[in-house]
Enzyme design. Structure first.
Site, PDB file in Angstrom:
ATOM      1  N   ASP A 461       0.875  -1.163   0.000  1.00 24.68           N
ATOM      2  CA  ASP A 461       0.000   0.000   0.000  1.00 24.68           C
ATOM      3  C   ASP A 461       0.920   1.224   0.000  1.00 24.68           C
ATOM      4  O   ASP A 461       2.010   1.182   0.561  1.00 24.68           O
ATOM      5  CB  ASP A 461      -0.882  -0.011   1.247  1.00 24.68           C
ATOM      6  CG  ASP A 461      -1.694   1.248   1.378  1.00 24.68           C
ATOM      7  OD1 ASP A 461      -2.424   1.579   0.433  1.00 24.68           O
ATOM      8  OD2 ASP A 461      -1.584   1.920   2.421  1.00 24.68           O
ATOM      9  N   LYS A 462       0.504   2.312  -0.631  1.00 31.38           N
ATOM     10  CA  LYS A 462       1.397   3.475  -0.752  1.00 31.38           C
ATOM     11  C   LYS A 462       1.382   4.355   0.492  1.00 31.38           C
ATOM     12  O   LYS A 462       2.376   4.488   1.202  1.00 31.38           O
ATOM     13  CB  LYS A 462       1.018   4.316  -1.978  1.00 31.38           C
ATOM     14  CG  LYS A 462       1.900   5.563  -2.145  1.00 31.38           C
ATOM     15  CD  LYS A 462       1.478   6.403  -3.335  1.00 31.38           C
ATOM     16  CE  LYS A 462       0.174   7.148  -3.072  1.00 31.38           C
ATOM     17  NZ  LYS A 462       0.351   8.244  -2.059  1.00 31.38           N
ATOM     18  N   THR A 463       0.220   4.959   0.754  1.00 33.51           N
ATOM     19  CA  THR A 463       0.140   5.979   1.798  1.00 33.51           C
ATOM     20  C   THR A 463       0.364   5.393   3.182  1.00 33.51           C
ATOM     21  O   THR A 463      -0.339   4.476   3.606  1.00 33.51           O
ATOM     22  CB  THR A 463      -1.230   6.689   1.753  1.00 33.51           C
ATOM     23  OG1 THR A 463      -1.453   7.172   0.431  1.00 33.51           O
ATOM     24  CG2 THR A 463      -1.269   7.843   2.738  1.00 33.51           C
ATOM     25  N   THR A 609      -2.564   1.177  -4.892  1.00 35.08           N
ATOM     26  CA  THR A 609      -3.024   2.411  -4.274  1.00 35.08           C
ATOM     27  C   THR A 609      -4.340   2.886  -4.871  1.00 35.08           C
ATOM     28  O   THR A 609      -4.682   2.544  -6.007  1.00 35.08           O
ATOM     29  CB  THR A 609      -1.960   3.526  -4.442  1.00 35.08           C
ATOM     30  OG1 THR A 609      -2.428   4.735  -3.866  1.00 35.08           O
ATOM     31  CG2 THR A 609      -1.659   3.772  -5.916  1.00 35.08           C
ATOM     32  N   LYS A 637      -8.677  -4.243  -4.287  1.00 35.54           N
ATOM     33  CA  LYS A 637      -7.358  -4.624  -3.774  1.00 35.54           C
ATOM     34  C   LYS A 637      -7.305  -6.130  -3.549  1.00 35.54           C
ATOM     35  O   LYS A 637      -6.319  -6.794  -3.878  1.00 35.54           O
ATOM     36  CB  LYS A 637      -7.050  -3.875  -2.471  1.00 35.54           C
ATOM     37  CG  LYS A 637      -6.770  -2.397  -2.658  1.00 35.54           C
ATOM     38  CD  LYS A 637      -6.287  -1.747  -1.361  1.00 35.54           C
ATOM     39  CE  LYS A 637      -5.908  -0.285  -1.601  1.00 35.54           C
ATOM     40  NZ  LYS A 637      -5.340   0.362  -0.397  1.00 35.54           N
ATOM     41  N   ASP A 656      -1.886  -0.529   5.951  1.00 29.94           N
ATOM     42  CA  ASP A 656      -2.097   0.067   7.270  1.00 29.94           C
ATOM     43  C   ASP A 656      -3.521   0.529   7.522  1.00 29.94           C
ATOM     44  O   ASP A 656      -3.809   1.099   8.562  1.00 29.94           O
ATOM     45  CB  ASP A 656      -1.163   1.269   7.464  1.00 29.94           C
ATOM     46  CG  ASP A 656      -1.541   2.448   6.571  1.00 29.94           C
ATOM     47  OD1 ASP A 656      -2.203   2.217   5.545  1.00 29.94           O
ATOM     48  OD2 ASP A 656      -1.168   3.591   6.912  1.00 29.94           O
ATOM     49  N   ASP A 660      -7.352  -1.855   3.536  1.00 30.44           N
ATOM     50  CA  ASP A 660      -6.386  -2.902   3.196  1.00 30.44           C
ATOM     51  C   ASP A 660      -6.763  -4.250   3.805  1.00 30.44           C
ATOM     52  O   ASP A 660      -6.171  -5.277   3.449  1.00 30.44           O
ATOM     53  CB  ASP A 660      -4.980  -2.523   3.696  1.00 30.44           C
ATOM     54  CG  ASP A 660      -4.469  -1.245   3.053  1.00 30.44           C
ATOM     55  OD1 ASP A 660      -4.673  -1.092   1.845  1.00 30.44           O
ATOM     56  OD2 ASP A 660      -3.871  -0.414   3.764  1.00 30.44           O
TER      57      ASP A 660
END
Length: 766
Positions: A461-463, A609, A637, A656, A660
């Protein structure tokens, strides 16, 4: 009939929230408690209340508190490593439980351990007992050997006096019953639970030797086994003494975690400071932490500032600066400053206590590898018994003496004890799980951890995982020669100080970092969808988006650049374009190295993302990732992970957030970062305390190293028996090679110590 009022439930921290059913507080996530409990007077010091678990990422729910200190102590008994009384196995000191019971490895009855406040020296009493028995047996073994007929023949001596054989019997009986007591007790315990193991085999071997020798004293034809019996018990006691010290050393990391919690705290009550036991602290207490001391409880700093060393808790080696309003973790070591901390919750609900519980639970759980080792140990026990009886029958029926045949049987049984095999995996488990916790890797699922070696693709995951997760100022540009950059952001911060927008938060954080005072504003006005304006120090200031410039025909300055990951706001002073500020969710500095290391280990990394494709491509390209999935909704996802799995990839998912959670659940290995939500961690098998992508790499490499140690120990333990069993049975007897029971005991002990030492060499490579 009078109707009973319906039970209401409320939050201990937010009593205004009341509902009809139990559950979690919508504000803070705490367990709701019966409202009548909240009506009681606040508990006095020494009592405790339920509070929000600090280890939300671990997915561990705290239980409702009681109001009496004595009851609080009883509740603490449910926290494995912090309870007052522990029970352990004399043969497997890494096995530690809160209540009496049977050892899961050998079936022996667990014994209470004398311990200080936090488990220091837990195994000292048991190890000292073996040491004492060893010296008593040593003192008796010397005269036993001198009175033995075979030893006298070897030394060409003749020591004989009336009743000498009865003296020999008496001393040997003391050795058998006193020195052999741990093994005899183990034999009975293992037989009672129908789980024969090492203690059963040793107890059986020495019992056969003793009964046969006693029979020779009272008329049975043959030579006694008294000196062999004494040396066998002597070697076994020495071996267990050395072995238990090695085993305790190999699995001491959990105790070291427990010892991080200080015994005492400085309670601040007005102008008075009183030393109290840490276990008596409750929410809202204020404690003083002096320079060099350990923080006594999780909480928030209300006065003072200092640098804290949290390396033993999070794996972060660099001391972290803490100021007023910052959170601190119990067990962290304070630097040179004094700080006052408001306690967030009682000791048993602290981050450290819950990490210890998580580690303890993981150590007790069994993976497929450990179940394989347990099965192999049971088979080896059966093989030892069958091989021992078979060896006896072979030699006796082929013409050897009864004494020789029995000696071969005893040697086979002793040398084939499955101790090393039984400890091969549990020692590595005990070591790896505790070491992981000290390095910010919390293992909830042992199998997931061991399967880290199989990972072929990691989905990030990006953020908040590869990026910081916050809008931070990345660039300040002045467009007027006489206007410093700091003045641009100073004036902009005046307009943003009342806003909670991420852009405003980022600008204010930058001003704070630069220690720039924020001026006051007048005539503040929000320009819907475009920005804000106000009067600052007599000047008309606007902080606006690029769209505002376009609508008002204000030319974007030459040389203006912004990459796809940046958000830009322009600062206008008295209708003149003065400068601009760029903000972005910055890529973590550790991310690039983490992706590089994964690539070096043949593991593909993929970005997943909900951001637009430009942002996703920019981050993916900057880090050198294999590919990316952009604009992905939460349920998609999960589909993306399934898609990768359908192509034969063994997928680990790192995330996080709540969005997710489905992907974490469906992935082969789910890894939740510690800053994430409860639900993300509930569905993950492993938790990263620091939200650091480098920890993902450490996790994989450490998982591989752990599995390698397990296999090394299993190969050693089984290989040793493949070689030692035939020698003990006497296959090389005609070549003059014959192992005595004492030599068999030495070899068996050495094999176990090797396993313990190999486990103790396990380390995290950061």
């Amino acid at each position: 009939m009078e109707l009973q009022p319906q039970q209401k439930y409320t939050c201990p921290m937010h009593p205004e929230i009341v509902q009809d059913t139990p559950g979690r507080c919508p504000k803070c996530g705490m367990n709701m408690v019966p409202a009548k409990d909240e009506a009681k007077a606040s508990p006095s010091h020494g009592q405790h209340e339920e509070s929000k678990s600090p280890l939300t990422a671990a997915g561990i729910s705290t239980s409702a508190g009681t109001n009496e200190h004595d009851k609080m102590v009883n509740v603490e008994l449910d926290k494995p490593a912090l309870s007052a009384q522990k029970y352990t196995c004399p043969m497997h000191p890494h096995i530690m439980q809160d209540a009496p019971g049977k050892c899961p490895l050998c079936g022996m009855t667990l014994e209470p351990v004398a311990s200080d406040s936090h488990g220091k020296g837990m195994h000292t009493g048991i190890i000292a007992d073996f040491k004492k028995r060893f010296y008593v047996v040593l003192a008796l073994t010397i005269p036993i050997m001198l009175l033995s007929e075979m030893i006298q023949q070897w030394l060409n001596l003749s020591i004989d006096f009336p009743g000498s054989k009865y003296v020999l019997l008496a001393m040997s009986s003391v050795v058998f019953f006193y020195g052999g007591w741990p093994f005899l007790k183990g034999l009975v315990d293992e037989a009672r639970v129908k789980n024969p193991g090492m203690m059963f085999l040793i107890g059986f071997a020495i019992s056969v030797a003793y009964i046969y020798s006693v029979a020779t004293v009272f008329g049975l034809q043959g030579m006694d086994f008294f000196w062999e019996l004494a040396t066998l018990i002597l070697i076994m006691l020495l071996g267990h003494w050395i072995e238990m010290k090695s085993v305790a050393g190999a699995s001491r990391e959990l105790e070291l975690l427990v010892q991080l919690m200080p015994d005492d705290a400085h309670l601040v009550q007005g102008e008075t400071i009183t030393d109290v036991k840490t276990a008596t602290l409750k929410a809202a207490d204020v404690v003083l932490v002096k320079p060099g001391e350990k923080v006594a409880a999780d909480g928030i700093i209300v006065d003072g500032e200092s640098y804290l060393n949290e390396s033993m808790l999070t794996g972060e080696s660099k001391p972290v600066q803490k100021t007023k309003g910052d959170k601190v973790i119990a067990g962290a070591i304070n630097g040179n400053g004094s700080i006052k901390v408001t306690v967030s919750h009682a000791t048993q609900d602290s981050y450290l206590s819950q990490v210890v519980k998580l580690v303890s639970d993981a150590q007790k759980s069994k993976s497929k590898t450990q179940l394989l080792a347990d099965t192999a140990a049971k088979w080896l026990t059966a093989i030892a018994i069958v091989a021992g009886i078979g060896t006896f029958l072979f030699w006796y029926l082929t013409g050897q003496s009864l004494a020789f045949a029995m000696e071969r049987m005893v040697t086979v049984i002793v040398i084939c004890c499955p101790h090393a095999l039984g400890l091969a995996v549990p020692l590595v488990v005990a070591k790896s799980t505790a070491i992981s916790a000290k390095n910010g890797l919390l293992i909830k699922n042992r199998t997931a951890f061991e399967n880290a070696r199989k990972i072929t693709t990691i989905v990030f995951d990006k953020t908040g995982t590869l990026t910081i997760g916050k809008f931070l100022v990345s660039k300040i540009v002045s467009l007027q020669k006489d206007l410093p950059e700091n003045e641009v952001i100073r004036l902009a911060s005046a307009l943003e100080q009342q806003s909670e927008h991420p852009i405003a938060t980022g600008i204010l954080q930058k001003v704070k970092d630069l220690s720039i005072p924020i001026p006051a504003t007048e005539n503040f006005n929000a320009i819907t969808g475009k920005g804000v304006e106000a009067t600052v120090e007599g000047k008309t200031i606007l902080v606006v988006s690029p769209g505002y410039l376009k609508e008002n025909n204000i030319a974007i300055p030459e040389g203006f650049t912004a990459n796809d990951t940046e958000t830009v706001v322009f600062v206008i002073i008295n209708k003149a374009l003065a400068g601009y500020i760029a903000l972005s969710d910055e890529i973590r500095p550790e991310s690039a190295d983490a992706i590089k290391t994964l690539k070096e280990n043949g593991i593909k990394s993929i970005l997943l993302t909900g951001d637009n494709a430009k942002v996703a491509k920019s981050v993916s390209d900057a880090l050198g990732m294999e590919s990316y999935f952009a604009e992905v909704l939460p349920h998609q996802k999960l589909d993306k992970v399934k898609e990768l799995q359908s192509k034969g990839e063994f997928v680990a998912m790192t995330g996080d957030g709540v969005n997710d959670a489905p992907a974490l659940a469906i992935a082969d290995i789910g890894i939740a970062v510690g800053s994430g939500s409860d639900i993300a961690a509930e569905t993950a098998g492993i938790i990263l305390v620091n939200s650091n992508p480098q920890d993902v790499v450490n996790l994989i490499l450490f998982g591989k190293a752990t599995y390698k140690k397990m296999i090394q120990n299993l190969i050693w333990a089984t290989g040793y028996n493949l070689v030692a069993l035939p020698l003990a049975a006497g296959v090389l007897y005609n070549q003059g090679i014959l192992l005595t029971p004492a030599v068999g005991a030495v070899l068996m002990t050495v094999s176990t110590v090797v396993v313990a030492i190999n486990a103790s060499m396990l380390k995290v490579k950061g």
